[in-house]
Design a protein around this motif. Structure first.
Motif, short mmCIF file in Angstrom:
data_model
loop_
_atom_site.label_atom_id
_atom_site.label_comp_id
_atom_site.label_asym_id
_atom_site.label_seq_id
_atom_site.Cartn_x
_atom_site.Cartn_y
_atom_site.Cartn_z
N ARG A 27 0.83 -1.00 0.23
CA ARG A 27 -0.13 -0.02 -0.03
C ARG A 27 0.85 1.34 0.07
N SER A 28 1.90 1.20 0.71
CA SER A 28 2.82 2.66 0.83
C SER A 28 3.53 2.84 -0.55
N TYR A 29 3.87 1.42 -1.07
CA TYR A 29 4.48 1.45 -2.47
C TYR A 29 3.76 2.45 -3.55
N SER A 30 2.22 1.59 -3.70
CA SER A 30 1.19 2.21 -4.53
C SER A 30 0.99 3.62 -4.28
N LYS A 31 0.99 4.04 -3.06
CA LYS A 31 0.65 5.32 -3.00
C LYS A 31 1.78 6.44 -3.56
N LYS A 32 3.18 5.96 -3.26
CA LYS A 32 4.35 6.67 -3.91
C LYS A 32 4.33 6.69 -5.17
N VAL A 33 3.94 5.41 -5.98
CA VAL A 33 4.08 5.44 -7.36
C VAL A 33 2.69 6.31 -7.77
N ASP A 34 1.67 6.26 -7.20
CA ASP A 34 0.64 7.28 -7.53
C ASP A 34 1.01 8.71 -7.33
N SER A 35 1.69 9.07 -6.38
CA SER A 35 2.09 10.38 -6.32
C SER A 35 3.01 10.98 -7.21
N ILE A 36 3.93 9.98 -7.60
CA ILE A 36 5.20 10.23 -8.53
C ILE A 36 4.35 10.45 -10.10
N VAL A 37 3.32 9.55 -10.25
CA VAL A 37 2.56 9.77 -11.68
C VAL A 37 1.87 10.99 -11.72
N VAL A 38 1.07 11.48 -10.62
CA VAL A 38 0.22 12.54 -10.52
C VAL A 38 0.92 13.89 -10.48
N SER A 39 2.05 13.76 -9.75
CA SER A 39 2.97 15.09 -9.94
C SER A 39 3.73 15.38 -11.40
N GLU A 40 4.45 14.31 -11.86
CA GLU A 40 5.03 14.57 -12.93
C GLU A 40 3.86 14.71 -14.32
N LYS A 41 2.81 14.09 -14.09
CA LYS A 41 1.63 14.23 -15.05
C LYS A 41 1.23 15.87 -14.89
N SER A 42 1.23 16.36 -13.88
CA SER A 42 0.83 17.59 -13.66
C SER A 42 1.40 18.86 -14.34
N LYS A 43 3.10 18.30 -14.16
CA LYS A 43 3.93 19.19 -14.98
C LYS A 43 3.98 19.05 -16.36
N TYR A 76 8.69 13.03 -19.93
CA TYR A 76 8.14 12.69 -18.64
C TYR A 76 7.82 11.40 -18.36
N GLU A 77 7.76 10.41 -19.59
CA GLU A 77 7.78 8.88 -19.33
C GLU A 77 9.10 8.49 -18.78
N GLU A 78 10.28 9.06 -19.16
CA GLU A 78 11.67 8.63 -18.60
C GLU A 78 11.76 9.23 -17.27
N ILE A 79 11.34 10.35 -16.81
CA ILE A 79 11.50 10.81 -15.45
C ILE A 79 10.56 9.67 -14.41
N ILE A 80 9.34 9.59 -14.80
CA ILE A 80 8.29 8.83 -14.12
C ILE A 80 8.98 7.26 -14.01
N ASN A 81 9.54 6.70 -15.07
CA ASN A 81 10.12 5.46 -15.03
C ASN A 81 11.35 5.32 -13.93
N GLU A 82 12.24 6.32 -14.11
CA GLU A 82 13.48 6.52 -13.09
C GLU A 82 13.00 6.76 -11.66
N LYS A 83 12.00 7.66 -11.49
CA LYS A 83 11.65 7.39 -10.08
C LYS A 83 10.80 6.35 -9.57
N ILE A 84 10.18 5.77 -10.30
CA ILE A 84 9.49 4.55 -9.73
C ILE A 84 10.58 3.36 -9.52
N ASN A 85 11.76 3.38 -10.52
CA ASN A 85 12.60 2.33 -10.24
C ASN A 85 13.41 2.65 -8.99
N SER A 86 13.63 3.75 -8.58
CA SER A 86 14.09 4.10 -7.11
C SER A 86 13.28 3.68 -6.16
N GLN A 87 12.06 3.58 -6.38
CA GLN A 87 11.10 3.12 -5.19
C GLN A 87 11.17 1.55 -5.20
N LYS A 88 11.30 0.92 -6.27
CA LYS A 88 11.33 -0.41 -6.50
C LYS A 88 12.35 -0.90 -5.67
#
Length: 361
Positions: A27-43, A76-88
């Motif tokens: 659940r914590s991981y999913s929230k972090k991924v959602d936060s990353i996607v929402v933030s970067e998609k807004s930008k 932004y796809e590359e930015i999101i993937n990099e940030k998600i990989n760090s969370q993995k």
């Protein structure tokens, strides 16, 4: 068949313990991924809005707009993937820790430990992640069962004595205790004291074809036909007590560990333990049960209260030996269970039993 059952039970217990830990991490991981996607998609949407504005103002052509739109999306796809990989990586490290804790018996808030260190066959741990130091101060709920017999004196341990008038294999005692355990002395001390509140139920089954009978204020063991005509199925007399047990526990082969630069007894290991103690109790109910079939072959259950022939107070001693999941005990009542109004030969209780369930808070 027994091996398969034990294996299935162990797998269930492991899966239950593991799931209680993994789900919060997911659940914590999913929230972090959602936060990353929402933030970067807004930008990204802000840049796309600027791009649409430039196109409407004829600052760029349609082909240029499409080209830049693709570049922005890829960036932004590359930015999101990099940030998600760090969370993995963080998730993998946490998962490895969870697996290690489960395997080593340090599972989380709610776990079932089979054949654990608490001197009972089944342990349910609800205490959360405890440190080694925390394990030296525990509160637990324990259930045990024992075979009952009656002896002539407070010092006798004559299990199976034919003069007792009861059937040993059919006469049982069950106990439930809420106990607080504390270490005596320093953190390396192998000695503990334990005090609690409990409930005890003793069931005495007389020998075949006989029953407990009450005449005025007296009870005795009589032949069934003196009570009623029919076919006797079962008979027993049951006492109910509130208890206060006090025990001293000695670790015979102490093991030690160091935590936060402090040396202490390692109470998470399966140690040999011997305990000795006393208990006092107050009887609050005694009932006599006679179950038989009458002449019409109808099942009849007769029950009566026994108010006077059983002593109101109980005092006794306990000695037990345990290792890992097994804890065998002997309990001896120093005061008689029955008084002079009970016309039976033996009046002092003795039992040999096993602790079966240990719930740690």
């Amino acid at each position: 068949m027994k091996t398969k059952f034990a294996l299935m039970t162990a797998l269930f217990a492991f899966s239950y313990a593991f799931s209680q830990e993994v789900r919060p991490e997911l659940r914590s991981y999913s929230k972090k991924v959602d936060s990353i996607v929402v933030s970067e998609k807004s930008k990204m949407n802000l840049e796309l809005d600027d791009l649409d504005k430039n196109y409407r103002e004829n600052k760029i052509s349609a082909d240029e707009k499409q080209k830049q739109r693709t570049e922005i999306a890829m960036k932004y796809e590359e930015i999101i993937n990099e940030k998600i990989n760090s969370q993995k990586e963080e998730l993998e490290n946490a998962t490895k820790g969870i697996v290690k804790d489960v395997v080593m018996g340090r599972s989380g808030k709610h776990s079932i430990e089979l054949l654990a260190q608490n001197n009972a066959l089944l342990t349910l741990n609800t205490s959360g992640n405890k440190t080694k130091k925390d394990l030296l101060r525990t509160t637990d709920f324990n259930i045990g069962f024992g075979f009952m017999n009656l002896t002539k004196s407070s010092s006798s341990l004559a299990i199976g004595n034919k003069e007792s008038g009861i059937r040993v294999g059919n006469s049982m005692s069950s106990q439930m205790e809420l106990r607080m355990t504390r270490q005596i002395g320093s953190l390396v001390s192998p000695v503990f004291y334990r005090i609690g509140l409990g409930y005890r139920s003793d069931s005495f089954s007389p020998k075949k074809t006989t029953i407990f009978t009450q005449d005025k204020n007296e009870i005795s063991i009589s032949d069934f036909n003196t009570f009623a005509e029919g076919n006797l199925k079962k008979s027993y007399l049951k006492n109910h007590y509130f208890l206060v047990p006090i025990d001293f526990v000695f670790v015979l082969n102490p093991k030690y560990t160091v935590e936060n630069n402090e040396k202490m007894l390692d109470n998470s290991k399966g140690n040999f333990r011997i305990s000795a103690g006393v208990y006092g109790g107050i009887r609050f109910l005694t009932q006599n049960y006679i179950i038989y079939k009458n002449e019409e072959n109808n099942r009849v259950k007769y029950r009566e209260n026994i108010p006077d022939a059983v002593n109101a107070f109980l005092f006794g001693g306990k000695l037990s030996l345990g290792y890992g999941p097994f804890n065998i005990f002997v309990k001896k009542d120093f005061t008689p269970i029955f008084n002079d109004q009970a016309k039976i030969n033996n009046k002092y209780g003795v039992q040999i039993g096993l602790e079966l369930l240990y719930v740690n808070f």
